[in-house]
Design an enzyme around this catalytic site. Structure first.
Site, PDB file in Angstrom:
ATOM      1  N   HIS A  12       0.872  -1.179   0.000  1.00  8.65           N
ATOM      2  CA  HIS A  12       0.000   0.000   0.000  1.00  8.65           C
ATOM      3  C   HIS A  12       0.907   1.226   0.000  1.00  8.65           C
ATOM      4  O   HIS A  12       2.144   1.108  -0.024  1.00  8.65           O
ATOM      5  CB  HIS A  12      -0.944  -0.038   1.210  1.00  8.65           C
ATOM      6  CG  HIS A  12      -0.250  -0.246   2.514  1.00  8.65           C
ATOM      7  ND1 HIS A  12       0.636   0.652   3.044  1.00  8.65           N
ATOM      8  CD2 HIS A  12      -0.283  -1.292   3.388  1.00  8.65           C
ATOM      9  CE1 HIS A  12       1.094   0.208   4.188  1.00  8.65           C
ATOM     10  NE2 HIS A  12       0.569  -0.983   4.431  1.00  8.65           N
ATOM     11  N   HIS A  15       4.024   1.449   2.347  1.00 10.12           N
ATOM     12  CA  HIS A  15       5.241   0.804   1.846  1.00 10.12           C
ATOM     13  C   HIS A  15       5.889   1.664   0.751  1.00 10.12           C
ATOM     14  O   HIS A  15       7.105   1.852   0.711  1.00 10.12           O
ATOM     15  CB  HIS A  15       4.917  -0.557   1.216  1.00 10.12           C
ATOM     16  CG  HIS A  15       4.296  -1.551   2.145  1.00 10.12           C
ATOM     17  ND1 HIS A  15       2.995  -1.972   2.027  1.00 10.12           N
ATOM     18  CD2 HIS A  15       4.795  -2.232   3.204  1.00 10.12           C
ATOM     19  CE1 HIS A  15       2.717  -2.871   2.958  1.00 10.12           C
ATOM     20  NE2 HIS A  15       3.796  -3.050   3.697  1.00 10.12           N
TER      21      HIS A  15
HETATM   22  P1  AMP Z   1       5.070  -4.738   6.684  1.00  8.75           P
HETATM   23  O1  AMP Z   1       4.879  -5.178   5.262  1.00  8.75           O
HETATM   24  O2  AMP Z   1       3.783  -4.575   7.430  1.00  8.75           O
HETATM   25  O3  AMP Z   1       6.108  -5.555   7.416  1.00  8.75           O
HETATM   26  O4  AMP Z   1       5.665  -3.277   6.581  1.00  8.75           O
HETATM   27  C1  AMP Z   1       6.858  -3.025   5.886  1.00  8.75           C
HETATM   28  C2  AMP Z   1       7.347  -1.638   6.234  1.00  8.75           C
HETATM   29  O5  AMP Z   1       6.367  -0.672   5.844  1.00  8.75           O
HETATM   30  C3  AMP Z   1       7.572  -1.460   7.744  1.00  8.75           C
HETATM   31  O6  AMP Z   1       8.744  -0.695   7.939  1.00  8.75           O
HETATM   32  C4  AMP Z   1       6.337  -0.713   8.152  1.00  8.75           C
HETATM   33  O7  AMP Z   1       6.523   0.072   9.322  1.00  8.75           O
HETATM   34  C5  AMP Z   1       6.097   0.159   6.941  1.00  8.75           C
HETATM   35  N1  AMP Z   1       4.709   0.619   6.939  1.00  8.75           N
HETATM   36  C6  AMP Z   1       3.604  -0.144   7.046  1.00  8.75           C
HETATM   37  N2  AMP Z   1       2.497   0.628   7.060  1.00  8.75           N
HETATM   38  C7  AMP Z   1       2.926   1.908   6.965  1.00  8.75           C
HETATM   39  C8  AMP Z   1       2.268   3.184   6.940  1.00  8.75           C
HETATM   40  N3  AMP Z   1       0.937   3.280   7.013  1.00  8.75           N
HETATM   41  N4  AMP Z   1       3.034   4.291   6.845  1.00  8.75           N
HETATM   42  C9  AMP Z   1       4.381   4.195   6.786  1.00  8.75           C
HETATM   43  N5  AMP Z   1       5.060   3.035   6.798  1.00  8.75           N
HETATM   44  C10 AMP Z   1       4.339   1.907   6.891  1.00  8.75           C
END
Ligand code: AMP
Length: 260
Positions: A12, A15
């Protein structure tokens, strides 16, 4: 300079904000795509975690990622999916770590291995997972890894809900309630002032979430943004942290308060 943006896919704009920043900062951008089994406890959503590799590859490509590293479980865990590193307990034992035992050990294990495989100079993490960001910063410092860890602001829907791959689990009725999590944190951050009764503010916030329709509040706390220790009084560099359930979906969010 090589950038790494670790993700579990189901991409999204949160990311992609990390990818954009990496693209602007660095000559080579690597994004990883790996749903890490060791950060899910038995009974959590590892099996049903949303996966759409084809769409993720297209989005990474459209945003200028040079290399997508999408290892298999056996590539990351040749001896089986077990966490082999321990997250710093003073950062990892509270908040999400208290309700998801072992979660952050899985996180530091996979991030250390992704760093070893991809050898980035800089790695980008979202403040959406603020506790994770602080724990990774600490791991890099403790192990003396030659990686700069950059934290990026939370990307939100227009109504304030933090973007998350898990938002896809929400029913339409739950989705309507979900922004109250951010609203509650925002109100707490605005209201916190010298002399505030922090415990009472947290109790009021928890009550507001339950009244709005959240089924369970794992935690709602004010903490020091660096040490993650509980804040006893108003001051600079505080953050409000929350995790709460709507049906089978656990949402997390956090916001700066007290001028930090
Ligand atoms: P994930 O795929 O959930 O492991 O997230 C991958 C990276 O994207 C991690 O560093 C998360 O903190 C970051 N991330 C996820 N959601 C958001 C968001 N809404 N805003 C900023 N970074 C995000």
């Amino acid at each position: 300079m090589i950038a790494l943006v670790p993700t579990m896919g189901a991409l999204h704009d949160g990311h992609l904000s990390l990818v954009r920043r990496a693209r602007a900062d660095c000559s080579a951008v690597v994004a990883s795509l790996f749903v890490n089994p060791t950060q899910f406890a038995p009974g959590e959503d590892f099996e049903r975690y949303p996966r759409d590799e084809r769409r993720d590859l297209e989005l990474f490509g459209a945003h200028g990622v040079d290399i997508v590293y999408a290892p298999g479980v056996g590539d990351v865990y040749p001896d089986g999916p077990v966490a082999s590193l321990a997250a710093a307990p003073e950062l990892a034992d509270s908040l999400c770590g208290a309700v998801r035992p072992g979660h952050f050990d899985g996180v530091v294990t996979v991030v250390a291995r992704l760093f070893r495989h991809c050898r980035p100079d800089i790695a980008y993490f979202g403040e959406k997972d603020y506790q994770q960001f602080r724990i990774i910063e600490r791991m890099v410092a403790d192990l003396g890894l030659p990686v700069r860890v950059v934290g990026m602001p939370i990307v939100r829907e227009p109504d304030g809900l933090a973007l998350s791959s898990r938002n896809a689990y929400l029913s339409p009725a739950e989705r309507r309630i979900a922004p109250v999590l951010h609203e509650t944190l925002q109100k707490m951050a605005q209201d916190l002032a010298p002399g505030s009764d922090i415990a009472a503010a947290c109790a009021d916030g928890r009550a507001a979430l339950r009244v709005a329709g959240f089924d369970r509040v794992d935690y709602l706390e004010v903490r020091d943004a660096t040490t993650l220790r509980p804040a006893l009084r108003h001051g600079p560099g505080l953050r409000v942290f929350a995790a709460a359930w709507l049906g089978r979906t656990r949402l997390i969010d956090n916001i700066a308060a007290g001028g930090g």
